[in-house]
Enzyme design. Sequence first.
Site, PDB file in Angstrom:
ATOM      1  N   HIS A  61     -10.021  -3.441  -1.028  1.00  0.00           N
ATOM      2  CA  HIS A  61      -9.181  -2.974  -2.129  1.00  0.00           C
ATOM      3  C   HIS A  61      -9.585  -3.652  -3.443  1.00  0.00           C
ATOM      4  CE1 HIS A  61      -5.749  -1.876   0.835  1.00  0.00           C
ATOM      5  NE2 HIS A  61      -6.214  -0.758   0.319  1.00  0.00           N
ATOM      6  N   ASP A  65       0.805  -1.214   0.000  1.00  0.00           N
ATOM      7  CA  ASP A  65       0.000   0.000   0.000  1.00  0.00           C
ATOM      8  C   ASP A  65       0.840   1.267   0.000  1.00  0.00           C
ATOM      9  OD1 ASP A  65      -2.546  -1.208  -0.053  1.00  0.00           O
ATOM     10  OD2 ASP A  65      -2.386  -1.664   2.078  1.00  0.00           O
ATOM     11  N   CYS A 112      -0.407  -7.976  -0.722  1.00  0.00           N
ATOM     12  CA  CYS A 112      -0.204  -6.941   0.291  1.00  0.00           C
ATOM     13  C   CYS A 112       1.185  -6.991   0.924  1.00  0.00           C
ATOM     14  CB  CYS A 112      -1.236  -7.086   1.401  1.00  0.00           C
ATOM     15  SG  CYS A 112      -2.941  -7.228   0.865  1.00  0.00           S
TER      16      CYS A 112
END
Length: 264
Positions: free
Chosen positions: A168, A71, A255
């Site tokens: 997301h 992120d 992630c």
Amino acid sequence: MSFSIQFTHAITRRPAASITRGLRAVDTGNPDLALMQAHHDSYIATLRETGATVIELPPLDAYPDSVFVEDTALCLPQGAVVMRPGAPSRLGEAAEMAPHLHALYGEVVGITGAESFIEGGDILVTEREILVGRSARTNAAGIAELARLVAPWGHELREVHTPPGVLHFKTDCSLLDVDTILSTTRLSASGCFDGYRVIDVAEGEEAAANTIRFNDLVLMPAGFPRTRDAIAAAGYTVREIGNSECAKLDGGMSCLSLRFTPRK
């Protein structure tokens, strides 16, 4: 060399003890730090197995969600873009990542607008375009700013929409090869992947949609046998990685790393 599925480098960060305070949409219990670290070790070992250089950064106790490094930045062959996370508690994570990107890239730029928010989990890079999903963590201002930053590098950006209630965009999709996307049916039904080959995850296995294609391997979370078999039947080499603890914090395979081939 395909910049969207072949990589020489990855950056990861060890989970911190503060991970028990990590953000989550639904509370299903706190993650077990020791088990999460064991899964993380397997993840890193698998990336290294492909011949990649994996940089493992130390934990950041001040940022409970900092294990989810994706992120914080978008890494492209021409340069890196430091993100501006939409969760206030995560804003400092991007600044912590920036020096590491400067050490690897000749050009690093950043999202700086006070009204701009964007997280890497909403960005899917393919060979032909960059898809960015509008979500609770990524807004129109952030998408517009990113589009301006990557245009000089020759990348076109297309805004799409993350399904309601999904954290997301890449929670529900991932790239399997330059022409193929793994997706949930709730996302693929929107038509956002028209022109691509789409493999839908099995019904009830929506959490398997977040995988990563890393060189010759597809890393996917363990525990989704029908989707695993579908990916393998399509000709991919699949490696299952434990993800039970990251899943408690809405985290998945993508992630946990920034994946790239830098140009100095």
